[in-house]
Design a protein around this motif. Structure first.
Motif, PDB file in Angstrom:
ATOM      1  N   ALA A  30       0.821  -1.210   0.000  1.00 26.05           N
ATOM      2  CA  ALA A  30       0.000   0.000   0.000  1.00 26.05           C
ATOM      3  C   ALA A  30       0.855   1.259   0.000  1.00 26.05           C
ATOM      4  CB  ALA A  30      -0.888  -0.002   1.238  1.00 26.05           C
ATOM      5  N   THR A  31       0.329   2.284  -0.687  1.00 28.32           N
ATOM      6  CA  THR A  31       0.902   3.632  -0.588  1.00 28.32           C
ATOM      7  C   THR A  31       0.061   4.343   0.479  1.00 28.32           C
ATOM      8  OG1 THR A  31      -0.661   4.318  -2.249  1.00 28.32           O
ATOM      9  CG2 THR A  31       1.516   3.637  -3.032  1.00 28.32           C
ATOM     10  N   ASN A  32       0.098   5.674   0.487  1.00 27.69           N
ATOM     11  CA  ASN A  32      -0.762   6.369   1.464  1.00 27.69           C
ATOM     12  C   ASN A  32      -2.140   6.680   0.910  1.00 27.69           C
ATOM     13  OD1 ASN A  32       0.864   6.315   3.628  1.00 27.69           O
ATOM     14  ND2 ASN A  32       2.032   8.120   2.959  1.00 27.69           N
ATOM     15  N   GLN A  33      -2.425   6.161  -0.297  1.00 26.10           N
ATOM     16  CA  GLN A  33      -3.706   6.469  -0.934  1.00 26.10           C
ATOM     17  C   GLN A  33      -4.846   5.690  -0.272  1.00 26.10           C
ATOM     18  OE1 GLN A  33      -3.422   6.545  -5.215  1.00 26.10           O
ATOM     19  NE2 GLN A  33      -5.510   5.771  -5.429  1.00 26.10           N
ATOM     20  N   ILE A  34      -5.858   6.457   0.170  1.00 25.90           N
ATOM     21  CA  ILE A  34      -7.017   5.828   0.833  1.00 25.90           C
ATOM     22  C   ILE A  34      -8.168   5.759  -0.166  1.00 25.90           C
ATOM     23  CG2 ILE A  34      -8.748   6.160   2.681  1.00 25.90           C
ATOM     24  CD1 ILE A  34      -6.016   5.493   3.826  1.00 25.90           C
ATOM     25  N   ILE A  35      -8.870   4.640  -0.161  1.00 23.69           N
ATOM     26  CA  ILE A  35     -10.105   4.530  -0.959  1.00 23.69           C
ATOM     27  C   ILE A  35     -11.207   5.138  -0.090  1.00 23.69           C
ATOM     28  CG2 ILE A  35     -11.788   2.931  -1.944  1.00 23.69           C
ATOM     29  CD1 ILE A  35      -9.448   0.977  -2.456  1.00 23.69           C
TER      30      ILE A  35
END
Ligand code: AHR
Length: 513
Positions: A30-35
């Motif tokens: 995971a990156t820091n991108q949140i769904i």
């Protein structure tokens, strides 16, 4: 010797065959991108039987309700954790005057719902009722204000009525109507489809109007607004360009509306249940257009907002078919088949994979209208195949996005082809990985081999939604024909995962440590 060579060649051919028919999926950490959970939002308009005879029952109804709000619907929607609900429209929003929908119900003026069947709207479901519904659903309200036929003052006063906590003319009326505390509504739509039913404006005119309306829709203490501008119709990239240039980061979000029309023709959209494979194929082609739309609108937004502060809000999407025979054409009531479930899964995968820019979306519409989650008939209620997809996918809400790489096999029909497979993945705050897979091919399974780079996991379980026929539905006589069941087609070997994904199916896998 001959025998050995033969055995080796058989093994080799088996290997080649396996390599040819197996799709390799690579998942990265995971990156820091949140769904954002708000991608899983919904939409309820004063249209057909969505509010009236949907959420909202008659005064003397024997259907279990609280303050006329139907309880079986509330329970079903709570189960799938709907994060927000958009209201009162749609086209209806730009003809809605909120002051007609407050105060004693017997004194509320009536109006004509000119957009949807020309029926008389009695305004019995208004601001208080909607916000009561949101409280029962434990969901955030998303209100669309009237730009088309309203005034700046009218919108400003609505926000004051909803969100101000001090002494003011609007709060005095609110308290008189039984609500002491402000609701602190945050998501605020400034008009709807202003290029069409919301006023037939040009992009330049709308974006100037947006700036005026948005200025006076104030941020009250503890209640800052997330202002959402009315964006483009499908591939109208010029609209996005003008809004980004003229409004820029003065908005929290900019909308996009795109419906999947089976035939691609608005005057003969195609049946919800009676379609052949050719029409299924063209429907899925039109559904996959969302990938291109989101990509191209995002590219324009990136030019003006490289930091991605402005959200792309796809607040109307879904399949739009001809109405069910014998129903009011203005009510947009349609059945919901396995095809719709595949559309829902595919579209949600697209949004998850673009969650750096798509921060909110709303399926049209929740109950009894278009691609509904729920259909009702008197006291009966059915959960559609689309509902079950939202149930399966709720695990992605606010989870960390996991990047995926793969080359999809083709689903071929005649001389045309589309990608058969679409996927998205996320990791929740407990470290559990969820992979959602959709196979659009109605006759071929897909064998997958999955490599999870740098991701630790010990067990895999799964759930599947499918049915024998692509046009199977849940009906009032057979309400659970299509439902979620356990999926046994995923196996762990070492750190890799093999999956046998059945044709026309939606599968969500859970990988635990
Ligand atoms: O969802 C039905 C209608 O579709 C909405 O009212 C409008 O915004 C769109 O054209």
């Amino acid at each position: 010797m001959k025998k050995i060579i033969f055995s080796i060649s058989i093994l080799f051919s088996a290997f080649i065959l396996k390599a040819q028919t197996e799709t390799l999926l690579t998942l990265r950490p995971a990156t820091n991108q949140i769904i954002s959970k708000h991608i899983y939002g919904h939409f309820s308009e004063h249209l057909g039987r969505c509010i009236y005879d949907g959420f909202w029952v008659d005064e003397n109804s024997t259907i279990p309700n609280k303050g006329r709000i139907r309880l079986d619907i509330v329970e079903a929607l709570k189960k799938i954790k709907i994060p927000n609900l958009r209201w009162p429209g749609g086209c209806f929003a730009d003809e809605y005057h909120w002051r007609d929908g407050i105060g004693p119900r017997n004194l509320r003026p009536k109006m004509v719902n000119t957009n949807w069947g020309g029926i008389t709207e009695d305004n019995s479901f208004g601001t208080h009722e909607f916000l009561e519904l949101c409280e029962m659903l434990q969901t955030e309200p998303y209100i669309a204000g009237n730009v088309g036929s309203g005034t700046v003052e009218e919108m400003a006063k609505w926000v004051e009525y909803l969100n101000f906590d001090g002494v003011s003319p609007m709060t005095a009326i609110r308290k008189q109507n039984g609500r002491e505390q402000p609701w602190k509504v945050s998501f605020w739509g400034v008009g709807n489809e202003s290029w069409g039913c919301g006023g037939n404006m040009t992009a330049q005119y709308y974006s100037d109007e947006y700036r005026r309306y948005a200025t006076y829709a104030r941020d009250y203490t503890g209640a800052p607004l997330k202002r959402i501008a009315a964006g483009a119709n499908s591939a109208d990239y010029g609209w996005t360009e003008t809004c980004m240039k003229n409004i820029g980061t003065r908005m929290w979000g900019l909308t996009l509306h795109h419906y999947t029309i089976p035939t691609g023709k608005w005057n003969a959209k195609g049946s919800a249940t009676n379609f052949d494979e050719g029409q299924y194929f063209s429907t899925m082609q039109n559904c996959l257009k969302m990938e291109e739309l989101v990509t191209k609108h995002s590219t324009i937004m990136d030019k003006y907002d490289p930091a991605k502060k402005v959200a792309l809000v796809v607040d109307e999407w879904g399949i739009w078919t001809d109405v069910e025979p014998g129903t009011n054409p203005g009510f947009l009531y349609q059945q919901n088949s396995l095809r719709d479930a595949l559309i829902a899964g595919t579209t949600l995968n697209i949004f998850n994979n673009h969650s750096d820019r798509v921060k909110m979306a709303n399926l049209a519409q929740t109950v009894n209208v278009l691609q509904a989650l729920i259909l009702t008939e008197k006291d009966k209620m059915i959960l559609t195949p689309t509902y079950h997809v939202f149930d399966l996918f709720k695990v992605h809400q606010d989870a960390k996005y996991l990047p995926i790489a793969f080359v999809s096999p083709d689903y071929v029909s005649g001389d045309k082809k589309i990608p058969a497979l679409n996927v998205s993945a996320s990791q929740d705050d407990k470290g559990t990985i969820h992979i959602s897979l959709v196979n659009l091919d109605p006759s071929k399974k897909i064998n997958l081999n999955t490599v999870l780079e740098g991701l630790n996991w010990k067990t895999v379980t799964g759930q599947i939604l499918t049915s024998a026929k692509i046009n199977d539905v849940n009906s009032f006589s057979d309400p659970s024909k299509i439902h979620i069941v356990k999926f046994n087609g995923a196996k762990k070997s070492g750190n890799s995962l093999s999956v046998e994904l059945p044709s026309q199916s939606v599968v969500v896998l859970e990988l635990k440590n």
